[in-house]
Design an enzyme around this catalytic site. Sequence first.
Site, short mmCIF file in Angstrom:
data_model
loop_
_atom_site.label_atom_id
_atom_site.label_comp_id
_atom_site.label_asym_id
_atom_site.label_seq_id
_atom_site.Cartn_x
_atom_site.Cartn_y
_atom_site.Cartn_z
CD GLU A 103 -2.94 -1.15 2.30
OE1 GLU A 103 -2.41 -1.44 3.39
OE2 GLU A 103 -4.16 -0.93 2.17
CD GLU A 123 -3.34 -6.40 3.55
OE1 GLU A 123 -3.35 -7.09 2.50
OE2 GLU A 123 -2.68 -5.37 3.67
#
Length: 693
Positions: A103, A123
């Site tokens: 990210e 995730e």
Amino acid sequence: MVVSTRQHGAIMLVTVDNPPVNALSQQVRAGLLDAVTQVNDTPGIKAAVLICAGRTFIAGADVKEFDAPPLPPQLPDVIAAIEASDIPWIAAIHGTALGGGFEVTLGCHYRLCDEKARLGLPEVTLGIIPGSGGTERLPRLVPLENAVAMITGGRPIDAHAALKMGAIDRIGDGPLLEAALDYAEEVAAEPVPVPLAERPAHHPTTPDFWTGWETKLRRSSRGQASPLIALETLRDAVEIPFRDAAPRARKTFLDLRQSDQAKALRHAFFAERKVARPPSLQDIPPRPLADVAVIGGGTMGAGIAAAFLSAGYAVTLLERDADSLAHGQANLEKILASSVKKGRLDGAGKAAQLNRLTPSTDYSNLADVDLAVEAVFEDLAVKQDVFRQLDAVLKPGAILATNTSYLDVNAIAAVTQRPADVVGLHFFSPAHIMKLLEVVEAESTAPDVMATAFALAGKLRKVAVRSGVCDGFIGNRILQIYRRQADFLLADGCLPQDVDAAMRAFGLPMGPYEAQDLGGLDIAWANRKRNAHRRDPAARYVAIADALCEEGRFGQKTGAGWYRYAAGNRTPLGDPAVTAIIEAESQKQGITRRAFETAEIQQRILWPMINEGAHILAEGIAQRPLEIDMVELHGYGFPRWRGGLMFYADTMGLDRIVADLTRWAERDPLSFTPAPLLADLVARGAGFASLND
Ligand code: COA
């Protein structure tokens, strides 16, 4: 300093150095935010390069911080600050850019990788979703199909795949730092690209895009929530503005962090690493291992040989005669061919593996091997005979391993002159695929033999779990309880399809009866007959499986087992003939059959398994509950999002489990009486987790 800056002409080099994996701890986040200010405020800076020291780029959030409330600065703010900079940031990626690390690169204006880099948003595998803009920025960078696959699947991709889909801009030649500095010089003259947050998202190209994905994920996730929640979040990201979608995703991420599923998946992640390093083996160096032998070329032996070959070992495959050897080689060939077909191996790789294979029928060819793994017929006398022969020819210091799944490793070691060199290596079928390896420590196994087995498991990319010697070791001992309790339920009123559906609803890939039909009922039947004399006459026994076998119903291979099968079809169909056998057994046992709810079926099976786990711990067969968890997860398909059998027990509450067992024990004390350890934990108000350290 976990984040440092150094000026390189007009380029600011920002280096993260937070071993072991440059996780985004609070200090790293704060350091990055300071670095943004420094880049923006230093006169003459035209570009910034973000690079990491050590083995990897930022590998994600610091998962150890997930149990506490998040501390400022929050990662979305750090990424927004990078993205808003008027000075272009170039992420220079090596190793793995995962989760928050990836990210961060999405906030950078350019992404450059070295050849071996991998990128991903794993995730969902930790029960959460990307919480720092990943679900919003990725579909603004790459085609929606790719973004959804990466985020809901959690599997990292390599640099070439990333380049192809547009997730990175360039793969650098030569040393990463030099390539990044060159790239920075190049882009410094260009206008800063529009930040991803301000770009339009890619939209679905087919009308049933979202429903198609939902159907697919509902099936594959087997009760795990995060992939479906990630999908919903991605839909938001595409359909509503970034400024609204991003905070919503952040909230979902923070809520999910505290969920039972996320806690269970974190437990699994850390337990996998802990189990690989038993405290008793600390600082014990393994013996060198290069040449191995596998004795027996049946399904198990060929699978074990394939596992060794793919890890780079030289393998001698030994069989008792030329015919059996040809058969063993054919088994191995079949495995390699299937690996090629599935894309796990290419033609050259297969040839290289076969080059390292020496087929043999002569024990004297094993004089130089460092390890011999016996995988012959599951019979003590046969195995002992193999061990006598190995003992006669193997060099001093070589390790003798048995792949037995039930037999007494002490009795096998006892026939050799070197019991300290004997260990159990219990592979699971198919051995080249299944992750679990039970390392069975016999009474006299030397510590450095155990250390070698654990080092070997690392090379084979398997999860090794230490087990003491008992019938079935950790996994099959619990499996026996699982099957026994399922059979009790049949006699008490269930049908195989009820039990299978309940266990699938729990999250297992298959119920016990579908699984038995797939594997075959005959071997277990032979075992039961052989061990009948050892059965406690007072223990409850349900003879339904025996009755099926007596009718030749051995499962799919005979077209009938617990279910019937239409010709050429593997779909299990309910069979009135089986129902009749079951009902006859109930009648014989004087039982009035009754209906069971799904939860009751699950508990009647799982509580006794947990109870057996407590016995296994008390006897020292397993030393820590997490070892049982890893056996169940990697050998028996226990749902990872439940953390494993003993973690699940803690989640459900041991007091409740003991209360149920105590009640059931009134009618059947041998099957249900709570283990003293379980009762003791309840008395102390503790859980199995307290025994993990
Ligand atoms: N947070 C905290 N600790 C982490 C971590 C993370 N994100 N990732 C790895 N670690 C720790 C491991 O627990 C291990 O610690 P230990 O040595 O005390 O057991 C150490 O870092 C090394 O990790 P390991 O997995 O043994 O090394 P590896 O080289 O085989 O693999 C990674 C490295 C980064 C590929 C792997 O650790 C990984 O996949 N990590 C998780 C990444 C992730 O899911 N990130 C997203 C989080 S939201």
